[in-house]
Design an enzyme around this catalytic site. Structure first.
Site, mmCIF file in Angstrom:
data_model
loop_
_atom_site.group_PDB
_atom_site.id
_atom_site.type_symbol
_atom_site.label_atom_id
_atom_site.label_comp_id
_atom_site.label_asym_id
_atom_site.label_seq_id
_atom_site.Cartn_x
_atom_site.Cartn_y
_atom_site.Cartn_z
ATOM 1 N N GLY A 73 -1.044 -22.022 -1.020
ATOM 2 C CA GLY A 73 -0.857 -20.803 -1.977
ATOM 3 C C GLY A 73 -0.186 -19.493 -1.171
ATOM 4 O O GLY A 73 -0.534 -18.434 -1.348
ATOM 5 N N LYS A 78 8.882 -3.609 2.380
ATOM 6 C CA LYS A 78 7.891 -3.015 3.012
ATOM 7 C C LYS A 78 8.749 -2.329 4.158
ATOM 8 O O LYS A 78 8.440 -1.061 4.597
ATOM 9 C CB LYS A 78 7.199 -4.129 4.140
ATOM 10 C CG LYS A 78 6.156 -4.935 3.415
ATOM 11 C CD LYS A 78 5.615 -6.259 4.091
ATOM 12 C CE LYS A 78 4.656 -6.848 3.162
ATOM 13 N NZ LYS A 78 4.126 -8.031 3.755
ATOM 14 N N SER A 81 1.277 -6.527 -9.226
ATOM 15 C CA SER A 81 2.450 -6.450 -8.445
ATOM 16 C C SER A 81 3.685 -5.638 -9.486
ATOM 17 O O SER A 81 4.924 -6.238 -9.418
ATOM 18 C CB SER A 81 3.025 -7.723 -7.837
ATOM 19 O OG SER A 81 3.078 -8.713 -8.710
ATOM 20 N N LYS A 133 3.557 -2.867 -4.013
ATOM 21 C CA LYS A 133 4.671 -2.254 -3.125
ATOM 22 C C LYS A 133 5.802 -1.710 -4.210
ATOM 23 O O LYS A 133 6.608 -0.775 -3.817
ATOM 24 C CB LYS A 133 5.322 -3.000 -2.239
ATOM 25 C CG LYS A 133 4.436 -3.789 -1.182
ATOM 26 C CD LYS A 133 5.172 -4.893 -0.371
ATOM 27 C CE LYS A 133 4.974 -6.011 -0.975
ATOM 28 N NZ LYS A 133 3.698 -6.677 -1.000
ATOM 29 N N VAL A 185 -6.525 -10.601 -5.335
ATOM 30 C CA VAL A 185 -7.042 -9.434 -4.286
ATOM 31 C C VAL A 185 -7.822 -8.555 -5.181
ATOM 32 O O VAL A 185 -8.722 -8.078 -4.853
ATOM 33 C CB VAL A 185 -5.566 -8.675 -4.233
ATOM 34 C CG1 VAL A 185 -5.904 -7.389 -3.556
ATOM 35 C CG2 VAL A 185 -4.754 -9.568 -3.164
ATOM 36 N N VAL A 238 1.767 -2.792 3.601
ATOM 37 C CA VAL A 238 2.293 -3.278 4.473
ATOM 38 C C VAL A 238 1.322 -4.033 5.468
ATOM 39 O O VAL A 238 0.530 -3.104 6.091
ATOM 40 C CB VAL A 238 3.317 -2.260 5.148
ATOM 41 C CG1 VAL A 238 3.938 -3.043 6.297
ATOM 42 C CG2 VAL A 238 4.154 -1.615 4.213
ATOM 43 N N VAL A 268 -6.827 -8.232 -11.911
ATOM 44 C CA VAL A 268 -7.873 -9.009 -11.313
ATOM 45 C C VAL A 268 -7.675 -10.548 -10.779
ATOM 46 O O VAL A 268 -8.325 -11.283 -11.083
ATOM 47 C CB VAL A 268 -9.118 -9.111 -12.261
ATOM 48 C CG1 VAL A 268 -9.649 -7.772 -12.835
ATOM 49 C CG2 VAL A 268 -8.577 -9.641 -13.658
ATOM 50 N N ASP A 288 10.147 -9.323 0.085
ATOM 51 C CA ASP A 288 8.985 -8.880 0.429
ATOM 52 C C ASP A 288 9.181 -8.139 1.767
ATOM 53 O O ASP A 288 8.677 -6.750 1.695
ATOM 54 C CB ASP A 288 7.877 -9.889 0.617
ATOM 55 C CG ASP A 288 6.597 -9.503 0.956
ATOM 56 O OD1 ASP A 288 5.948 -8.869 0.161
ATOM 57 O OD2 ASP A 288 6.216 -10.001 2.195
#
Length: 385
Positions: free
Chosen positions: A211, A229, A97, A120, A15, A150, A12, A225
């Site tokens: 941020g 992807k 994540s 991911k 996102v 992605v 929570v 990152d």
């Protein structure tokens, strides 16, 4: 289409909270949130019990805050299994994540739950986890939604899957597919360079203050990152390039100076990064003198069996498609045998932010109501997933 779709939310943060908000904004009589969990608290609504407290848009945050119940993955599976049937569907939305949460996907799928996620880790981790998720979801006829992994809300994953489904042989993927890195270099090396253009360290510092980076920007500058992807896109293309260790198999050009790679504190990292501004300024100056800009680019080259991130050789003319996006926009160029080397299919759009990511999650969530089969072609066989 199921008469009822029960949704369990895991995570929570920015996102996850936005996903919950978007679900309530749908005002759907079919989609119903029955579980919300953070890393330490859990609330659950039993839709089969008239005495169970309904999870509402107005009260869920306070209920979760005051909950004394800790998340229990096994208990969650047990409760959701009782809800999954031919008439009703269950979706778990993982907004974390976490690699530990990602490792639960095969268990969730075996229990009969669809999985939708911007995480991911499951798809960029070991090949064995990717294969297990794919095998179980196909056997169970369940949907695994990863559009948000992605490009945030841009249809990068959907484009790759549709090209493969249509039988187009993707030969090459080239692009800027990290919103954070895009933001940094679009600011540091714009098409028009002014005398008061910011230093590299100050650009990273501002991105962090807004941020746009991890608490320690070194994690973004290390290229992890983007490498994750690239791993996902490579695997969607088919079994042409072996990435047994996922992201760790990608050739990755880190932007973190060697002497700073052991620093874990973000403030300390930024303070010391400014000692290297001269090197980055020289790189920018040289590019500008040639009428070019610097971009940190990811490449998937099917023919050469190469997956990499790079910067040193990726200096582009100002009119090149990869030089044009501004802000945190991403751009991905798909080259196929049918389209040729001079006519790529281009996908461009904002590549970061909780709102765009959440909308991509919602798009996948809605697909579970009436999923459209996608043909995943390979040299060996065609499989409906």
């Amino acid at each position: 289409m199921p008469s009822q779709l029960f949704v369990a939310i895991v995570g929570v943060g920015l996102v996850g909270s936005e996903v919950i908000n978007e679900i309530f904004l749908l005002e759907s009589t079919i989609i119903r949130i029955v579980s919300i969990s953070s890393s330490s608290k859990w609330i659950y609504e039993d839709p089969t019990s008239h005495s169970s407290q309904t999870i509402t848009q107005a009260a869920w945050k306070e209920r979760l805050k005051t909950s004394t119940v800790k998340p229990d993955p096994d208990e969650l599976c047990r409760r959701l299994s009782a809800l999954a049937s031919g008439e009703t569907g269950v979706v778990i939305v993982d907004n974390t994540s976490s690699s530990d949460i990602a490792a639960l996907y095969p268990q969730w799928l075996r229990s009969g739950f669809h999985v939708v996620t911007p995480n991911k880790r499951a798809f960029a981790g070991p090949q064995s986890l990717w294969d297990e998720i794919k095998t179980v979801s196909e056997a169970k006829g369940l949907f695994v939604g990863k559009s948000a992994t992605v490009g945030a809300g841009s249809p990068v994953i959907e484009t790759a899957e549709k090209l493969v489904a249509a039988g187009e042989q993707i030969t090459h993927i080239h692009g800027v597919i990290s919103g954070t890195i895009s933001q940094i270099f679009n600011t540091f090396s714009p098409a028009t360079l002014s005398p008061d253009s910011p230093t590299f360290s100050s650009t990273v510092r501002v991105a962090r203050e807004h941020g746009h980076t991890e608490p320690n920007p070194a994690e973004d500058l290390a290229g992890l990152d983007m490498a994750r992807k690239l791993t996902i896109l490579t695997r969607i293309c088919g079994p042409y390039i072996s990435l047994p260790d996922g992201v760790d198999s990608v050739l990755r050009k880190t932007l973190v100076p060697e002497s700073l790679r052991g620093i874990t504190d973000g403030d300390e990292f930024l303070d010391k990064l400014q000692n290297f501004d001269g090197e980055f300024d020289e790189m920018r100056k040289k590019a500008a003198e040639e009428g070019k800009v610097i971009r940190y680019v990811g490449t998937v080259d099917i023919q050469r069996k190469l997956v990499k991130t790079d910067i040193e050789t990726q200096v582009f003319d100002k009119t090149h498609p990869l030089a044009l996006p501004t802000g945190s926009y991403n751009i991905v160029l798909f080259y196929t045998e049918a389209r040729g080397k001079n006519n790529p299919l281009i996908v461009e759009g904002k590549g970061a932010g909780p709102v765009g990511t959440a909308k991509a999650v919602i798009g996948d969530l809605l697909k579970t109501l009436n999923p459209i089969p996608i043909i995943n072609r390979s040299p060996q066989k065609a499989v409906v997933i």
